[in-house]
Design an enzyme around this catalytic site. Sequence first.
Site, short mmCIF file in Angstrom:
data_model
loop_
_atom_site.label_atom_id
_atom_site.label_comp_id
_atom_site.label_asym_id
_atom_site.label_seq_id
_atom_site.Cartn_x
_atom_site.Cartn_y
_atom_site.Cartn_z
N VAL A 153 0.86 -1.19 0.00
CA VAL A 153 0.00 0.00 0.00
C VAL A 153 0.89 1.23 0.00
CG1 VAL A 153 -2.02 -1.01 1.16
CG2 VAL A 153 -0.18 0.01 2.52
N SER A 154 0.41 2.28 -0.63
CA SER A 154 1.07 3.59 -0.53
C SER A 154 0.27 4.45 0.44
CB SER A 154 1.11 4.26 -1.90
OG SER A 154 -0.19 4.61 -2.33
N THR A 155 0.81 5.58 0.79
CA THR A 155 0.10 6.48 1.69
C THR A 155 -1.21 6.94 1.07
OG1 THR A 155 2.22 7.25 2.55
CG2 THR A 155 0.31 8.62 3.02
#
Length: 515
Positions: free
Chosen positions: A10-12
């Site tokens: 996941v990214s931010t």
Amino acid sequence: MQNVIIYTRVSTDDQAEKGFSLLDQKSKLEKYCNGKGYEIIQHFEDDGYSAKTFNRPKFNDLLAFIKSNKGVVKKLLFVKWDRFSRNMELSLTIFTNLLKLGVSVEAIEQPLDESVPENLLMKAFYLAAPQVENARRSLNTFNGMRRGLKEGRCVSSAPIGFKNSRDSGHKPIIIHSDAAPLIQKAFELMATGLYPIEILRKKLTKEGLKSSKSNFYTVLRNPIYCGKIRVKAWGDEEEEILQGIHQPIITEELFYDVQDVLDEKKKVKTSYSRINDAYPLRGNLVCPQCSKTLTGSSAEGNGGKYYYYHCTKGCKERHKSEAMHSYFNDWLHTIKMDDEMAALYLAVMEDIYKTNEGDRDKEIKKLNSKKESNTVLLKDTAMGVAKGDIDKFIYNVVRERVNEENREIERQISEYQKMESGYKEYCKFGISLLCNLNEYYTAASLDNKLKMIGLIFPEKLVYTNKSFQTTKPNELLTLLCSESKGLRKKETGLSIVKNEKSCVVTALGFKPKTF
């Protein structure tokens, strides 16, 4: 039973906007493997990393594990293709390298039968779609920021001296920070021409300003401090400098004065040396024997600490600073403007200002008209390029010339407009300064003393026999104060007034002329 690796990421932005969960991805992959009878031998997880590149710590560990265990791993599994990558070109390279190691890749929620050739198109679509989404998002962000700039807003991180805030409409705006006074001081001192950039930066660093060498130069070049916003060129749009909606820290006049100093168009002919309150004349004195600059130093004695000016080359020139300062102050006291002459000059300048007021407005209109003509010229040239009538090289030459001329026009307009502000007060202060030069110098800070010395004396001073000499006096000061005791006119030129505590200024060289 096949050995597999599962990968989650996941990214931010994913977490904030779409609610993607690492735990949810892992759960789905484990359930899928149980149904297929796969053996999960490793799980790699990247938390907070973008898929635009493969420069992700856990993904790199994954590749290293596969290479060191060649033949053990058969599949690499993830939930969707955008969890693996949002860069189609790089993805295809990774796929090729993994296949060479005997590892196939699979997105469990977007399965593809790669034995069917047409499914290669679907794989390309799955990989390209996230990349297109990223590009569209970046373009929308860029366009939004550009619109904000054209509205006069700073849409990025606030530069030093400002801080980010929101206006009543909850739109971004910058306001002054605690560093604003130091930024103002940086411009004011730089405009004097007395300071090299790095010396000034170190001086202000001691006072609390935090700025690197390169950033400090950028600060002095940034028009945001005088209330402007720079919109850089993009596509067919030219670079613009627009009026910002934020409160400036400095005036436009001061900003352009600093640009002149940085461009070496404005120089104050004085040498800068290490600043010390004990030696306000250091850097402005030369040895009468070897013409080298005098420096200052102290020595301990029975009576305490003593300060001296002395030659750096070993000459026997050595003078107590206290005595030299006394002679210098006494000489400044003899240079003053006569009260009647001061009143006359003030009346004349006020009359000239009122006479030229109409001319100034006309000049501003002419300058604005010229700027509009330049804009039309640039647009016509761009249209000619679009039609194929004008070469792009010619357009670039015209654009550069127009932008340079428009910047100069803006500077001239700013100077005309600033002439209206506090004109009488400036004149009165200037006359008061010339009538009380010694008092202003005595009360001035060290910085202001350096400014005064640099402006009064275009060249360095020589101290000998309790008097001062210079190769070139300030012609304007000589004219305005020509009847003072320190500066008297004779038919043969500037006279020399000699007494026990007089300081001589002569335009005839270091040695005074004998009459």
